[in-house]
Design an enzyme around this catalytic site. Structure first.
Site, PDB file in Angstrom:
ATOM      1  N   GLN A  47     -15.424   1.940  -5.665  1.00  0.00           N
ATOM      2  CA  GLN A  47     -14.689   0.806  -5.082  1.00  0.00           C
ATOM      3  C   GLN A  47     -13.206   1.165  -4.994  1.00  0.00           C
ATOM      4  O   GLN A  47     -12.422   0.433  -4.409  1.00  0.00           O
ATOM      5  CB  GLN A  47     -14.857  -0.445  -5.949  1.00  0.00           C
ATOM      6  N   ASN A  48     -12.864   2.294  -5.600  1.00  0.00           N
ATOM      7  CA  ASN A  48     -11.455   2.688  -5.672  1.00  0.00           C
ATOM      8  C   ASN A  48     -11.006   3.329  -4.364  1.00  0.00           C
ATOM      9  O   ASN A  48     -11.793   4.002  -3.688  1.00  0.00           O
ATOM     10  CB  ASN A  48     -11.234   3.679  -6.817  1.00  0.00           C
ATOM     11  N   ASP A  65      -8.308   5.274  -4.429  1.00  0.00           N
ATOM     12  CA  ASP A  65      -7.564   6.489  -4.800  1.00  0.00           C
ATOM     13  C   ASP A  65      -8.423   7.718  -4.513  1.00  0.00           C
ATOM     14  O   ASP A  65      -9.616   7.607  -4.224  1.00  0.00           O
ATOM     15  CB  ASP A  65      -7.136   6.426  -6.285  1.00  0.00           C
ATOM     16  N   HIS A 105     -14.524   0.613  -0.344  1.00  0.00           N
ATOM     17  CA  HIS A 105     -13.396  -0.250   0.020  1.00  0.00           C
ATOM     18  C   HIS A 105     -12.270   0.503   0.712  1.00  0.00           C
ATOM     19  O   HIS A 105     -11.145   0.007   0.774  1.00  0.00           O
ATOM     20  CB  HIS A 105     -12.865  -0.962  -1.241  1.00  0.00           C
ATOM     21  N   GLY A 134     -16.151   1.407 -15.382  1.00  0.00           N
ATOM     22  CA  GLY A 134     -14.857   0.764 -15.130  1.00  0.00           C
ATOM     23  C   GLY A 134     -14.829  -0.221 -13.978  1.00  0.00           C
ATOM     24  O   GLY A 134     -13.896  -0.217 -13.180  1.00  0.00           O
ATOM     25  N   THR A 135     -15.867  -1.077 -13.912  1.00  0.00           N
ATOM     26  CA  THR A 135     -15.801  -2.139 -12.912  1.00  0.00           C
ATOM     27  C   THR A 135     -16.265  -3.449 -13.517  1.00  0.00           C
ATOM     28  O   THR A 135     -17.232  -3.492 -14.277  1.00  0.00           O
ATOM     29  CB  THR A 135     -16.634  -1.820 -11.649  1.00  0.00           C
ATOM     30  N   SER A 136     -15.596  -4.521 -13.151  1.00  0.00           N
ATOM     31  CA  SER A 136     -15.948  -5.846 -13.708  1.00  0.00           C
ATOM     32  C   SER A 136     -17.197  -6.398 -13.024  1.00  0.00           C
ATOM     33  O   SER A 136     -17.734  -7.423 -13.434  1.00  0.00           O
ATOM     34  CB  SER A 136     -14.773  -6.814 -13.499  1.00  0.00           C
ATOM     35  N   TYR A 140       0.831  -1.215   0.000  1.00  0.00           N
ATOM     36  CA  TYR A 140       0.000   0.000   0.000  1.00  0.00           C
ATOM     37  C   TYR A 140       0.862   1.261   0.000  1.00  0.00           C
ATOM     38  O   TYR A 140       0.490   2.279  -0.597  1.00  0.00           O
ATOM     39  CB  TYR A 140      -0.987  -0.026   1.185  1.00  0.00           C
ATOM     40  N   ARG A 195       1.552   1.931  -3.623  1.00  0.00           N
ATOM     41  CA  ARG A 195       0.377   2.479  -4.344  1.00  0.00           C
ATOM     42  C   ARG A 195       0.116   3.928  -3.908  1.00  0.00           C
ATOM     43  O   ARG A 195      -0.292   4.768  -4.713  1.00  0.00           O
ATOM     44  CB  ARG A 195      -0.847   1.596  -4.091  1.00  0.00           C
TER      45      ARG A 195
HETATM   46  N1  APR Z   1     -11.981   2.616 -19.090  1.00  0.00           N
HETATM   47  C1  APR Z   1     -13.073   1.992 -18.585  1.00  0.00           C
HETATM   48  N2  APR Z   1     -13.051   0.744 -18.080  1.00  0.00           N
HETATM   49  C2  APR Z   1     -11.869   0.103 -18.111  1.00  0.00           C
HETATM   50  C3  APR Z   1     -10.681   0.682 -18.633  1.00  0.00           C
HETATM   51  C4  APR Z   1     -10.781   2.001 -19.137  1.00  0.00           C
HETATM   52  N3  APR Z   1      -9.713   2.636 -19.651  1.00  0.00           N
HETATM   53  N4  APR Z   1      -9.671  -0.237 -18.511  1.00  0.00           N
HETATM   54  C5  APR Z   1     -10.215  -1.332 -17.933  1.00  0.00           C
HETATM   55  N5  APR Z   1     -11.532  -1.128 -17.704  1.00  0.00           N
HETATM   56  C6  APR Z   1     -12.504  -2.028 -17.100  1.00  0.00           C
HETATM   57  C7  APR Z   1     -12.241  -3.496 -17.316  1.00  0.00           C
HETATM   58  O1  APR Z   1     -12.838  -3.923 -18.534  1.00  0.00           O
HETATM   59  C8  APR Z   1     -12.958  -4.102 -16.103  1.00  0.00           C
HETATM   60  O2  APR Z   1     -14.341  -4.288 -16.369  1.00  0.00           O
HETATM   61  O3  APR Z   1     -12.414  -1.821 -15.702  1.00  0.00           O
HETATM   62  C9  APR Z   1     -12.806  -3.018 -15.037  1.00  0.00           C
HETATM   63  C10 APR Z   1     -11.743  -3.348 -14.011  1.00  0.00           C
HETATM   64  O4  APR Z   1     -12.190  -4.457 -13.290  1.00  0.00           O
HETATM   65  P1  APR Z   1     -11.343  -4.926 -12.021  1.00  0.00           P
HETATM   66  O5  APR Z   1      -9.909  -4.917 -12.376  1.00  0.00           O
HETATM   67  O6  APR Z   1     -12.008  -6.170 -11.520  1.00  0.00           O
HETATM   68  O7  APR Z   1     -11.554  -3.746 -10.965  1.00  0.00           O
HETATM   69  P2  APR Z   1     -12.802  -3.502 -10.034  1.00  0.00           P
HETATM   70  O8  APR Z   1     -14.077  -3.925 -10.718  1.00  0.00           O
HETATM   71  O9  APR Z   1     -12.708  -2.096  -9.572  1.00  0.00           O
HETATM   72  O10 APR Z   1     -12.500  -4.493  -8.790  1.00  0.00           O
HETATM   73  C11 APR Z   1     -13.429  -4.438  -7.721  1.00  0.00           C
HETATM   74  O11 APR Z   1     -12.004  -5.907  -6.443  1.00  0.00           O
HETATM   75  O12 APR Z   1      -9.888  -6.466  -5.805  1.00  0.00           O
HETATM   76  C12 APR Z   1     -11.030  -5.832  -5.393  1.00  0.00           C
HETATM   77  O13 APR Z   1     -11.194  -4.137  -3.805  1.00  0.00           O
HETATM   78  C13 APR Z   1     -10.764  -4.395  -5.110  1.00  0.00           C
HETATM   79  O14 APR Z   1     -12.182  -2.498  -5.513  1.00  0.00           O
HETATM   80  C14 APR Z   1     -11.625  -3.656  -6.112  1.00  0.00           C
HETATM   81  C15 APR Z   1     -12.699  -4.673  -6.429  1.00  0.00           C
END
Ligand code: APR
Length: 236
Positions: free
Chosen positions: A88-89, A91, A106, A172-174, A55, A58
């Site tokens: 969820q970020n 930052d 988070h 931007g979240t999976s 951390y 980061r």
């Molecule tokens: N613009 C938009 N989306 C994007 C970009 C971009 N430039 N680059 C990547 N992505 C998308 C990917 O396609 C994916 O769907 O952002 C998402 C990132 O997914 P993860 O890496 O799983 O991140 P996140 O969804 O924030 O993870 C959730 O998991 O590990 C834990 O606590 C951590 O908060 C985090 C949580």
């Protein structure tokens, strides 16, 4: 005059173009680190120095990056909407872009808390946390981050906000980590749902008024915000 309510759910993808790694993309954080060792209470118990260093790295990086066009566009929505950013970020890029109403599900990189009292939270900016940095009662400080297996207390506040939202924008979240990923299910069925991500995330496709914007955050967010600002009208 009452403004329409927008809830925004963001993940690592909204900060990717600012230079911060996502977690599950290729070369993401979880590809380069063992998540069990650095983002779980067991990991902390077994090797706190390793967790602190992860951390600290980061946090140092965060000092040298800037918000991107997506963060600034989302902040601009506040001109005509009642906006809550649920992120969820960990930052501080939404804050630095000017968003005011932010719920960090988070935790936050720029804060530390006592290992014994989760109410003891202090701002540390971009400073490192070291073994031996103690709270007022003499307990070790830890990152103010929600690790896997820990509760997400702010999900209650976030779900209340989502349950009365006229619009949700997901950027931007999976959508694979709960309870954050479940937030879209709280939004009223007739509310408008926009999902901005170059890759379609795992979401129930049959939601009404659901639109995918399969673009990067800095490409897809500004035009959507401009459209919403033009359309915006107070509730009758
Ligand atoms: N613009 C938009 N989306 C994007 C970009 C971009 N430039 N680059 C990547 N992505 C998308 C990917 O396609 C994916 O769907 O952002 C998402 C990132 O997914 P993860 O890496 O799983 O991140 P996140 O969804 O924030 O993870 C959730 O998991 O590990 C834990 O606590 C951590 O908060 C985090 C949580």
């Amino acid at each position: 005059m009452k403004k329409k309510k927008i809830v925004v759910l963001t993940g690592a993808g909204v900060s990717a173009e600012s230079g911060l790694s996502t977690f599950r993309d290729s070369n993401g954080l979880w590809e380069n680190y063992n998540v069990y060792e650095i983002a779980t209470p067991d990991g902390w118990y077994n090797n706190p120095s390793l967790v602190l260093e992860f951390y600290n790295q980061r946090r140092r990086q965060l000092k040298n990056v800037e918000p991107n066009a997506a963060h600034y566009a989302l902040a601009k929505l506040q001109e005509k909407y009642d906006v809550t950013i649920v992120t969820q970020n960990v930052d501080n890029l939404h804050e630095r872009a000017g968003s005011k109403n932010i719920i960090h599900l988070h935790g936050e990189l720029t804060k530390a808390r006592s290992t014994e009292n989760y109410h003891f939270v202090i701002d540390i900016g971009y400073d490192d946390i070291h073994i031996g940095d103690l709270c007022d009662k003499g307990h070790q400080l830890r990152p103010h981050i929600v690790w896997f297996g820990e509760s997400v207390p702010k999900i209650y506040e976030a779900s209340k906000v989502a349950s009365v939202a006229d619009i949700i924008i997901v950027v931007g979240t999976s959508l694979v980590v709960y309870p954050a990923a479940g937030l879209i299910e709280y939004v009223p069925e007739n509310s408008y749902k926009y999902i901005i991500d170059p890759v379609k995330p795992a979401v129930y496709n049959a939601h009404r008024n659901l639109e995918f914007i399969l673009e990067k955050a800095t490409v897809g967010t500004p035009p959507l915000v401009e459209k919403l600002l033009k359309e915006s009208h107070t509730d009758e």
